[in-house]
Design a protein around this motif. Structure first.
Motif, short mmCIF file in Angstrom:
data_model
loop_
_atom_site.label_atom_id
_atom_site.label_comp_id
_atom_site.label_asym_id
_atom_site.label_seq_id
_atom_site.Cartn_x
_atom_site.Cartn_y
_atom_site.Cartn_z
N ASP A 155 -28.68 -8.51 24.91
CA ASP A 155 -29.12 -7.12 24.98
C ASP A 155 -27.93 -6.19 25.03
O ASP A 155 -27.94 -5.12 24.39
N LEU A 156 -26.90 -6.62 25.77
CA LEU A 156 -25.67 -5.83 25.84
C LEU A 156 -25.03 -5.71 24.46
O LEU A 156 -24.55 -4.63 24.05
N SER A 157 -24.98 -6.82 23.72
CA SER A 157 -24.35 -6.84 22.38
C SER A 157 -25.07 -5.88 21.43
O SER A 157 -24.43 -5.14 20.65
N LYS A 158 -26.43 -5.90 21.48
CA LYS A 158 -27.20 -5.02 20.61
C LYS A 158 -26.89 -3.56 20.91
O LYS A 158 -26.66 -2.74 20.00
N LYS A 159 -26.92 -3.23 22.20
CA LYS A 159 -26.70 -1.84 22.60
C LYS A 159 -25.28 -1.40 22.28
O LYS A 159 -25.03 -0.26 21.85
N ALA A 160 -24.33 -2.32 22.48
CA ALA A 160 -22.93 -1.98 22.20
C ALA A 160 -22.71 -1.81 20.71
O ALA A 160 -21.95 -0.92 20.26
N LEU A 161 -23.39 -2.65 19.89
CA LEU A 161 -23.21 -2.58 18.45
C LEU A 161 -23.74 -1.25 17.90
O LEU A 161 -23.16 -0.68 16.96
N LYS A 162 -24.82 -0.78 18.47
CA LYS A 162 -25.36 0.51 18.06
C LYS A 162 -24.37 1.62 18.32
O LYS A 162 -24.34 2.64 17.64
N LEU A 163 -23.58 1.41 19.36
CA LEU A 163 -22.57 2.41 19.73
C LEU A 163 -21.26 2.17 18.99
O LEU A 163 -20.26 2.85 19.24
N GLY A 164 -21.25 1.13 18.12
CA GLY A 164 -20.08 0.87 17.30
C GLY A 164 -19.08 -0.08 17.94
O GLY A 164 -17.89 -0.06 17.58
N PHE A 165 -19.53 -0.90 18.86
CA PHE A 165 -18.62 -1.82 19.54
C PHE A 165 -19.18 -3.24 19.55
O PHE A 165 -20.40 -3.44 19.52
N ILE A 166 -18.23 -4.17 19.56
CA ILE A 166 -18.58 -5.58 19.71
C ILE A 166 -18.10 -6.02 21.10
O ILE A 166 -16.96 -5.73 21.50
N VAL A 167 -18.98 -6.74 21.88
CA VAL A 167 -18.61 -7.25 23.22
C VAL A 167 -18.52 -8.77 23.18
O VAL A 167 -19.25 -9.42 22.42
N LYS A 168 -17.56 -9.27 23.98
CA LYS A 168 -17.41 -10.72 24.11
C LYS A 168 -17.22 -11.09 25.59
O LYS A 168 -16.60 -10.34 26.34
N LEU A 169 -17.77 -12.28 25.96
CA LEU A 169 -17.63 -12.81 27.33
C LEU A 169 -16.44 -13.77 27.36
O LEU A 169 -16.42 -14.76 26.64
N THR A 170 -15.43 -13.48 28.16
CA THR A 170 -14.23 -14.32 28.28
C THR A 170 -14.12 -14.84 29.72
O THR A 170 -14.81 -14.32 30.62
N PRO A 171 -13.23 -15.82 29.94
CA PRO A 171 -13.06 -16.33 31.32
C PRO A 171 -12.63 -15.25 32.31
O PRO A 171 -12.87 -15.38 33.50
N PHE A 177 -14.57 -4.29 21.61
CA PHE A 177 -13.69 -3.83 20.53
C PHE A 177 -14.49 -2.88 19.62
O PHE A 177 -15.69 -3.08 19.38
N PRO A 178 -13.86 -1.88 19.03
CA PRO A 178 -14.53 -1.03 18.03
C PRO A 178 -14.88 -1.87 16.80
O PRO A 178 -14.13 -2.78 16.44
N ALA A 179 -16.02 -1.61 16.19
CA ALA A 179 -16.49 -2.44 15.06
C ALA A 179 -16.59 -1.61 13.78
O ALA A 179 -16.85 -0.39 13.82
N LEU A 180 -16.38 -2.31 12.68
CA LEU A 180 -16.52 -1.70 11.36
C LEU A 180 -17.22 -2.71 10.47
O LEU A 180 -16.71 -3.83 10.29
N ASP A 181 -18.39 -2.32 10.03
CA ASP A 181 -19.22 -3.23 9.23
C ASP A 181 -19.52 -4.53 9.98
O ASP A 181 -19.51 -5.63 9.41
N GLY A 182 -19.77 -4.37 11.27
CA GLY A 182 -20.17 -5.54 12.09
C GLY A 182 -19.02 -6.46 12.48
O GLY A 182 -19.26 -7.51 13.06
N TYR A 201 -15.77 7.33 18.66
CA TYR A 201 -15.58 5.99 19.24
C TYR A 201 -15.16 6.05 20.72
O TYR A 201 -15.65 5.28 21.56
N GLU A 202 -14.30 7.02 20.99
CA GLU A 202 -13.82 7.14 22.38
C GLU A 202 -14.96 7.54 23.32
O GLU A 202 -15.08 7.06 24.44
N GLU A 203 -15.83 8.46 22.84
CA GLU A 203 -16.98 8.86 23.66
C GLU A 203 -17.96 7.70 23.83
O GLU A 203 -18.52 7.48 24.90
N SER A 204 -18.12 6.91 22.75
CA SER A 204 -19.04 5.75 22.82
C SER A 204 -18.50 4.65 23.73
O SER A 204 -19.27 3.91 24.35
N SER A 205 -17.16 4.56 23.79
CA SER A 205 -16.57 3.50 24.64
C SER A 205 -16.93 3.69 26.11
O SER A 205 -17.10 2.73 26.87
#
Length: 783
Positions: A155-171, A177-182, A201-205
């Motif tokens: 759900d977080l990924s979907k919402k972030a993608l709409k805002l132009g960002f990709i999220v990843k879970l790390t240790p 990260f800002p996204a372009l064409d997914g 992008y900055e406002e969406s971040s």
């Protein structure tokens, strides 16, 4: 006045039972001749009230310890078994330990049961964690947990993608990260964007960060929720494993509310700490710690009440201690390192202690009194009590104490404690006096023979024949210094019998005879007589000048005893008196030179009173007299030489010589009556040895008080010479009787005119005193 014959000195056969050997004598089942002691200790042990502890009083070597142990063990067997004592872990307070009292034998059972529970728990828990059912349930929860997390992150990924960002879970957390064409933009691509798009992008971040913050909160909540589910799974799994084991324990020990409560606490603690059970080695250590039983007292094998004789009553040996181990330089302890003392083992029964040993060990007497007064046993190390060790220490739960304490000591020690310790009177109300001698009659000699038979049987010795038995009785009388008494120094009697058995073995005899008893006595004496031989040698060489023939004025042979702890012997000493004109009176050289003990000083003053009252009724004692123990360089103590001193002074004043072949011993009072003295056998034998060396001719002998006749227990050699008329013993009641023996003249009795008959010794004394007085007064008048 009486000259003793051989028959006066031998032991009557009437007191000896008619027996051939100890084979025909039944060993005694108890101690002999201590009826009063039996009654007293029986009262003390039977009296259940507080403070009725027992103090057994008697000289060392009389069998006090054996008597007490035998009687107390016999008494204790008639009582009920006492409780076991165990310490258990206190799960609520790590600095304490629970004390549990259990019926005898159940302490060991509890320890075995908890050990079994520990072993079975490990097996059951491991099986539970390895079971398919547990694994399936765990996987099910894990799957739910994973799905829940994935759903939130998706759900977080979907919402972030709409805002132009990709999220990843790390240790390290969630990154975006800002996204372009997914696809994630590179830094170069982002820099080439128009400024207005960059701003977008900055406002969406900021919105993405807000979303991530909310997700992190959700994930933490999910983690806690599913951790609890995993924990509940483990708890239910362990509960399933442990419930039957603890229910079985509760059923078996249902009589103890304290144990039931403890079992419930154990079960709850195990379930609560389920994470410690997953690792096999960690589980073993954990369960061993909480399920160990520290069994301090196990009464399962004891018949009746416990009896403990602590031979080394140090503080920890008596009251217990808490031990420590060092780990990485740090001292560590727990309830398993609590150690009990003799008082724990004796609780409910009897504790026997040597009073002298108690007082030798620091702090023991005060702690014993406190324990008996409070009726509580508290285990605490000395460093904790006195604040030497400032670290926090384990404090085991105190235990109620109910026991009889029996102290064994000498009369001096008993009276010392009674006089100076108030608590002693409150705590030791029963005094058991242990007699050191009994009457020498037929009945008691029979009992004595039974005791000898007991020694023979217990030590696997050869039997004694009738002559040997009689010699043992003679030796007993010798120890008692009385032909009418038997010594209760049973240890010495037992030693004599065992040593005689050794000498009979050397003779290859199957029977202990009188020669074996005599040799045992002789050899024992030989091992200790070096100092006596040195004195005898000095007398023989005339280095110590004592005459045994002729007559001398103002000189007499007195008798003294030297005590060396394990050996005593007598030897003669020359006592001299010299007179001179003057009103000085009697001077005791020993007293004037501070070589006189208190008793001897008193005896000299008594002597002055006697001489003054007898010879100075008409004229003052106008003569100087000095009296001395020649060649005596130590302190003179005792009053047994006062008769000899009186005779030496009377001889010096009257100028009537004293027979040097006769020695004298005896104490006198102010009336001139001769009183008994101690060590009469040793004194007599000391003079006999010297006379024997110089050659007996029938003139030699010793004058003793008549009251000491019963104390004469003489060896065969002296009795033989007395029988043959070569050595003599006279008994006297008064100084006058002694005068007639040693001076070969009548002493003289006071006539109705208040004078002594002419030619008597007392007449010459009065005459010389009168002459001296008149000379002194005549000179004074001329001046």
């Amino acid at each position: 006045m009486r000259k003793l014959g051989y028959k006066d000195l031998i032991i009557s056969n009437k007191i000896f039972p008619k027996v051939d050997t100890t084979k025909n004598i039944s060993p005694c089942g108890t101690f002999i001749g201590q009826e009063n002691a039996f009654k007293a200790i029986n009262f003390g042990l039977s009296m259940e009230k507080k403070g009725y502890n027992v103090f057994v009083v008697g000289p060392s070597g009389t069998g006090r310890r054996s008597f007490v142990e035998s009687f107390v063990h016999s008494f204790a067997k008639r009582k009920e078994k006492q409780s076991d004592l165990a310490y258990l872990v206190d799960l609520e307070n790590p600095y304490s330990a629970k004390a549990i009292l259990l019926p005898a034998g159940l302490g060991k059972l509890l320890r075995e049961k908890l050990e079994k529970v520990s072993e079975e728990l490990i097996i059951k828990v491991q099986r539970t964690f390895e079971s398919e059912e547990y694994e399936e349930k765990r996987k099910e929860i894990e799957s739910e947990y994973k799905e829940a997390k994935e759903s939130i992150l998706k759900d977080l990924s979907k919402k972030a993608l709409k805002l132009g960002f990709i999220v990843k879970l790390t240790p390290t957390g969630i990154v975006y990260f800002p996204a372009l064409d997914g696809k994630p933009m590179t830094q170069e691509q982002f820099e080439n964007l128009p400024e207005d798009l960059k701003n977008t992008y900055e406002e969406s971040s900021k919105k993405v960060e807000h979303l991530i913050s909310g997700v992190i909160h959700q994930l933490r909540k999910i983690d806690a929720e599913y951790a609890e589910k995993f924990n509940d799974l483990d708890k239910y799994a362990i509960l399933f494993a442990v419930e039957p084991l603890f229910e079985e324990l509760k059923n078996e020990f249902s009589f103890s509310e304290k144990l039931l409560e403890h079992f419930q606490q154990l079960k709850d603690h195990v379930i609560k700490n389920s994470n410690k059970l997953k690792n096999f080695e960690e589980a073993k250590i954990y369960l061993k710690h909480i399920l160990t039983v520290n069994l301090l007292v196990d009464n399962s094998e004891i018949e009746g009440a416990p009896v403990v004789f602590e031979t080394n009553p140090t503080y920890p040996n008596l009251f217990g201690k808490v031990e420590y181990v060092s780990k990485m330089g740090v001292s560590y302890t727990d309830f398993t390192m609590i150690r009990g003392g003799a008082i724990h083992k004796a609780n409910g029964g009897y504790l026997i202690l040597n009073a002298e040993d108690i007082l030798k060990n620091p702090y023991v007497w005060d702690k014993l009194k406190k324990t008996l007064l409070t009726e509580k046993i508290v285990i605490e190390n000395l460093d904790s009590i006195h604040g030497i060790n400032p670290t926090i220490s384990l404090k085991p739960e105190p235990v109620d104490v109910s026991l009889k304490t029996i102290l064994i000591g000498t009369p001096d020690l008993y009276y010392l404690l009674y006089e100076y310790d108030e608590d002693f009177q409150k705590l030791f109300k029963v005094k058991v006096e242990f007699d050191w001698e009994i009457d020498a009659n037929l009945e008691n000699v029979k009992q004595y023979y039974s005791f000898i038979s007991n020694v023979v049987e217990n030590n696997n010795l050869k039997p004694l024949n009738s002559k040997a038995l009689k010699k043992v009785v003679w030796y007993s009388m010798r120890l008692a210094e009385n032909r009418e008494k038997l010594s209760m120094k049973m240890g010495k009697i037992a030693n004599l019998i065992m040593e005689a058995d050794y000498y009979s073995t050397q003779r290859k005899s199957d029977m202990v005879d009188v020669i074996d008893i005599e040799k045992a006595i002789k050899e024992n004496e030989n091992r200790m007589k070096l100092f006596r031989e040195k004195y005898d040698e000095a007398l023989k060489n005339y280095e110590i000048m004592v005459e045994t023939s002729g007559k001398q004025v103002g000189q007499i042979n007195g008798l003294t005893v030297i005590h060396l702890g394990d050996f005593a012997f007598g030897h003669p000493v020359k006592i001299t008196a010299k007179t001179y004109a003057g009103n000085i009176g009697i001077i005791d050289i020993q007293r004037e030179s501070d070589l006189s003990g208190n008793i001897h000083s008193k005896a000299v003053l008594t002597l002055i009173g006697y001489l003054g009252s007898k010879y100075s009724k008409e004229v003052p004692f106008s003569m100087g007299v000095s009296i001395s123990f020649e060649q005596v360089y130590g302190v003179v103590e005792g009053d047994s030489a006062s008769l000899a001193e009186a005779l030496a002074i009377i001889s010096a004043i009257s100028k009537v010589p004293i027979n040097q072949s006769i020695a004298v011993t005896g104490s006198i009072n102010q009336h001139g009556l001769v009183q008994p003295i101690g060590g009469v056998n040793e004194k007599l034998e000391g003079f006999y040895r010297l006379c024997k060396f110089r050659g007996l001719d029938g003139s030699h002998g010793v004058v003793i008080p008549e009251t000491n006749l019963k104390n004469l227990v003489l060896n065969k050699e002296i009795l033989k010479d007395i029988k043959n008329g070569m050595f003599n013993i006279w008994t006297v009641k008064t100084v006058d009787e002694a005068i007639e023996i040693l001076m070969d003249k009548p002493a003289g009795k006071l006539t109705s005119k208040g004078t002594y008959p002419r030619g008597t010794v007392n007449y010459y004394v009065g005459l010389e005193l009168k002459k001296t007085y008149e000379k002194l007064n005549g000179k004074n008048r001329k001046k």
